[in-house]
Design a protein around this motif. Structure first.
Motif, mmCIF file in Angstrom:
data_model
loop_
_atom_site.group_PDB
_atom_site.id
_atom_site.type_symbol
_atom_site.label_atom_id
_atom_site.label_comp_id
_atom_site.label_asym_id
_atom_site.label_seq_id
_atom_site.Cartn_x
_atom_site.Cartn_y
_atom_site.Cartn_z
ATOM 1 N N LEU A 135 22.331 -16.756 0.982
ATOM 2 C CA LEU A 135 22.420 -16.439 -0.814
ATOM 3 C C LEU A 135 23.471 -16.016 -0.869
ATOM 4 O O LEU A 135 23.721 -15.937 -2.317
ATOM 5 C CB LEU A 135 21.447 -15.299 -0.332
ATOM 6 C CG LEU A 135 19.276 -15.557 -0.628
ATOM 7 C CD1 LEU A 135 18.738 -14.585 -0.517
ATOM 8 C CD2 LEU A 135 19.581 -16.623 -1.318
ATOM 9 N N VAL A 136 24.221 -15.001 0.054
ATOM 10 C CA VAL A 136 25.885 -14.438 -0.634
ATOM 11 C C VAL A 136 26.299 -15.675 -1.775
ATOM 12 O O VAL A 136 26.739 -15.093 -2.292
ATOM 13 C CB VAL A 136 26.794 -14.246 0.320
ATOM 14 C CG1 VAL A 136 27.734 -13.382 -0.083
ATOM 15 C CG2 VAL A 136 25.179 -12.715 1.123
ATOM 16 N N PRO A 137 26.185 -17.043 -1.228
ATOM 17 C CA PRO A 137 27.596 -17.609 -2.152
ATOM 18 C C PRO A 137 26.581 -18.124 -3.356
ATOM 19 O O PRO A 137 27.450 -18.111 -4.427
ATOM 20 C CB PRO A 137 27.556 -18.877 -1.002
ATOM 21 C CG PRO A 137 26.903 -18.691 -0.044
ATOM 22 C CD PRO A 137 25.971 -17.192 0.172
ATOM 23 N N LEU A 138 25.015 -17.747 -3.218
ATOM 24 C CA LEU A 138 24.882 -18.563 -4.848
ATOM 25 C C LEU A 138 24.305 -16.932 -6.047
ATOM 26 O O LEU A 138 24.307 -17.650 -6.721
ATOM 27 C CB LEU A 138 23.414 -18.606 -4.437
ATOM 28 C CG LEU A 138 23.097 -19.833 -2.995
ATOM 29 C CD1 LEU A 138 21.816 -20.033 -2.387
ATOM 30 C CD2 LEU A 138 23.660 -20.801 -4.068
ATOM 31 N N VAL A 139 24.826 -15.845 -5.932
ATOM 32 C CA VAL A 139 25.010 -14.452 -6.316
ATOM 33 C C VAL A 139 26.165 -14.508 -6.970
ATOM 34 O O VAL A 139 26.713 -14.118 -6.223
ATOM 35 C CB VAL A 139 24.675 -13.254 -5.831
ATOM 36 C CG1 VAL A 139 24.160 -12.225 -6.270
ATOM 37 C CG2 VAL A 139 22.936 -13.940 -4.503
ATOM 38 N N PRO A 140 26.085 -15.080 -8.720
ATOM 39 C CA PRO A 140 27.646 -14.464 -9.012
ATOM 40 C C PRO A 140 27.743 -13.131 -9.165
ATOM 41 O O PRO A 140 27.317 -12.315 -9.263
ATOM 42 C CB PRO A 140 27.121 -14.680 -10.518
ATOM 43 C CG PRO A 140 25.645 -15.766 -10.395
ATOM 44 C CD PRO A 140 24.530 -15.177 -9.219
ATOM 45 N N LEU A 144 17.290 -21.294 -8.594
ATOM 46 C CA LEU A 144 17.039 -20.652 -9.766
ATOM 47 C C LEU A 144 18.087 -19.154 -10.235
ATOM 48 O O LEU A 144 18.529 -19.466 -11.038
ATOM 49 C CB LEU A 144 15.621 -19.787 -9.711
ATOM 50 C CG LEU A 144 15.424 -19.400 -11.080
ATOM 51 C CD1 LEU A 144 15.268 -20.101 -12.156
ATOM 52 C CD2 LEU A 144 13.233 -19.146 -11.153
ATOM 53 N N ILE A 145 18.757 -18.717 -8.909
ATOM 54 C CA ILE A 145 19.485 -18.110 -8.806
ATOM 55 C C ILE A 145 21.237 -17.910 -9.845
ATOM 56 O O ILE A 145 20.916 -17.126 -10.612
ATOM 57 C CB ILE A 145 20.541 -17.128 -8.155
ATOM 58 C CG1 ILE A 145 19.094 -16.385 -6.660
ATOM 59 C CG2 ILE A 145 21.125 -16.278 -8.338
ATOM 60 C CD1 ILE A 145 19.471 -16.387 -5.265
ATOM 61 N N GLY A 146 21.503 -18.919 -10.078
ATOM 62 C CA GLY A 146 22.081 -19.627 -11.069
ATOM 63 C C GLY A 146 21.992 -20.543 -12.133
ATOM 64 O O GLY A 146 23.084 -20.051 -12.902
ATOM 65 N N LYS A 147 20.372 -19.937 -12.255
ATOM 66 C CA LYS A 147 20.454 -20.389 -14.025
ATOM 67 C C LYS A 147 19.442 -19.603 -14.860
ATOM 68 O O LYS A 147 18.749 -19.334 -15.779
ATOM 69 C CB LYS A 147 18.725 -21.223 -13.632
ATOM 70 C CG LYS A 147 19.398 -22.801 -12.766
ATOM 71 C CD LYS A 147 18.390 -23.294 -12.012
ATOM 72 C CE LYS A 147 18.600 -24.694 -11.484
ATOM 73 N NZ LYS A 147 17.817 -24.659 -11.037
ATOM 74 N N LEU A 148 20.193 -18.101 -14.108
ATOM 75 C CA LEU A 148 19.120 -16.804 -14.819
ATOM 76 C C LEU A 148 20.784 -15.862 -15.347
ATOM 77 O O LEU A 148 21.437 -15.078 -15.447
ATOM 78 C CB LEU A 148 18.182 -15.976 -14.386
ATOM 79 C CG LEU A 148 17.491 -16.690 -13.450
ATOM 80 C CD1 LEU A 148 16.409 -15.717 -12.399
ATOM 81 C CD2 LEU A 148 16.089 -17.052 -14.799
ATOM 82 N N LEU A 184 22.624 -8.020 -4.911
ATOM 83 C CA LEU A 184 22.127 -8.227 -3.950
ATOM 84 C C LEU A 184 21.573 -7.255 -2.764
ATOM 85 O O LEU A 184 22.478 -6.593 -2.607
ATOM 86 C CB LEU A 184 22.927 -9.562 -3.193
ATOM 87 C CG LEU A 184 22.593 -10.536 -1.915
ATOM 88 C CD1 LEU A 184 20.752 -10.908 -2.572
ATOM 89 C CD2 LEU A 184 23.017 -11.181 -1.603
ATOM 90 N N ALA A 185 20.305 -6.961 -3.179
ATOM 91 C CA ALA A 185 19.841 -6.499 -2.283
ATOM 92 C C ALA A 185 19.240 -7.410 -1.013
ATOM 93 O O ALA A 185 18.529 -8.416 -1.868
ATOM 94 C CB ALA A 185 18.631 -5.430 -3.116
#
Lengths: 297, 297
Positions: free
Chosen positions: B72-77, B52-56, B82-83
């Motif tokens: 997660l790191v590669p998925l966060v734009p 879902l990260i990439g869809k917000l 990121l925390a």
């Protein structure tokens, strides 16, 4: 020279000049025991060792390794000192209480059952941290349990026979039970403690509460506990039960949210170094004529 | 107004003016999510929530509830904070480590097996008290475990990746293993920790030693541990294994002196209040523009 002390272990350092014989509770030594003045009873070794007390004509002192010595008192002749093993089992019992609590909170019986079938099913469990624990009985064992509970970030409330600073009296128990997640009973068997947790008291505990007993089985009304755990309203983790041994066909064995160990809390490795240290100190006192520790009057 | 924050729980107090939607990882909410700026990932909820990260489109910050966020790191734009959930599971993992250690030292699997047949056979067990415990990995979980071990009167030696005051460096491990009764591994998975406990290291442990793992399974060479436990020379209590899940027909499941739980150390009730407290603080910081805690760079 005949033996002056009769000991259960051979690895105790003897004060100078003291001759010892050794009896582990299984086979009587061949030594001449007529000169035995100090007898350390083998621990948890059945009914034979106490009978020997009356057969030692030179006896001056008996050292028991259990905390409770009610059964020995009538066997010890007038003028012979009796000392108990108070404190030697505290840490072992406290540790087992923690083992039972952890097992119940973290669902160990479930994981062990899954291990038998190789199942990797996962689920979140309860926790000990943040749990409100009512310690009923606040002697040295209760204190040792408390130390470990606090290190696990549980919230502890203390109850003892008499109220004192920081400790509730037993009369306050009904008011404390409704807000306990875990109740730990660490009580000796007395007229006051028999049936302390009956149907009425158990009913005051909240849904899902855990009842732990490492004192004496008689503190809980077994039929009442069976009823409350069979419905699944309460959980239990018991090292002592009433009756003991629990008959193999007793329904309490089979209740899914009940964990039972066969009165083994006191009997672990941590007992021995503590017992040997006490015996060494008592022998030193015996030789120098100082008063023994843990004298039972 | 569309939701500005997406949360896994409904019982978080929201700072004034913040509209929230809720997603527990199972069903996506019907709310308009185009305005979501702050996304708290549901914990341990599988592979859908991270997608879902990439869809917000309005996203500014992602709060994970696990300590490790490598996946997660590669998925966060770019430009989205990121925390991680560092510390939230410490107490839960530490508590489970204690549960495993107590179970192994006090023979709980034996008593539970006896319970199934209603057997009252008794025997003395090992103890945790006086045991020499080697903590390998001395971060916040190691520290929480140590506190509980010390309260149980175990003797603790600390090992971490780098030596410091009171803590041995990992290079000293071979010299420390021969005098350990219990080794507790609390290591993240890195190139340095993979296979740390191989056949050679396990062989250095004394007969009867207990190997506990609550870090990552890869720290132990599974085949080597299987060999040493099958002979009964070593014991093990494992919450993590390699591979995971352990296949149902893997022989490690059936070794009598091995206890396995299915990676459940972190998932207990004590996690939730700590996680909710962190999220409430992060939302406050988000609203006031203060820097988030636990930022992953």
């Amino acid at each position: 020279m005949s033996a002056r002390v009769l000991l259960p272990w051979t690895d105790i350092e003897l004060p100078g000049g003291l001759a010892a014989a050794y009896y582990d509770g299984v086979t009587l030594p061949g030594d001449d025991l007529s000169g035995v003045e100090f007898y350390v009873l083998p621990y948890d070794a059945g009914t034979e060792p106490p009978k020997l007390i009356g057969k030692l004509p030179s006896l001056r002192a008996v050292q028991a390794l259990s905390a409770g010595v009610e059964a020995l008192v009538p066997l010890v002749p007038e003028g012979v000192a009796l000392a108990n093993g108070r404190g030697l089992h505290d840490l072992s019992v406290a540790e087992h209480a923690l083992a039972l609590i952890h097992a119940a909170q973290r669902d160990l019986p479930r994981w062990f059952a899954q291990q038998a079938t190789g199942s990797w099913e996962r689920e979140h469990t309860r926790s000990l941290a943040d749990s409100r624990v009512l310690l009923v009985g606040y002697g040295s064992i209760g204190h040792a349990i408390e130390r470990q509970l606090l290190a696990a970030e549980a919230v502890v409330t203390r109850v003892a026979s008499h109220a004192r600073e920081g400790v509730h009296g037993i009369a306050e128990l009904p008011g404390l039970l409704p807000s306990a997640d875990i109740v730990v009973l660490i009580l000796p068997e007395t007229e006051a403690t028999k049936g302390l947790m009956g149907a009425r008291e158990l009913a005051l505990l909240p849904e899902g509460a855990l009842v732990v007993n490492v004192g004496r089985g008689s503190a809980i009304d077994t039929a009442a506990l069976l009823a409350e755990t069979t419905t699944g309203r309460l959980r239990a983790a018991l090292d002592v039960v009433d009756p003991e041994p629990l008959p193999a066909d007793h329904p309490l064995w089979r209740v899914p949210c009940v964990v039972i160990t066969p009165h083994v809390a006191g009997g672990s490795a941590s007992f021995y170094p503590r017992a040997k240290k006490l015996v060494a100190e008592q022998l030193r006192r015996f030789v120098t004529g100082e008063p023994l520790l843990n004298r039972v009057e």
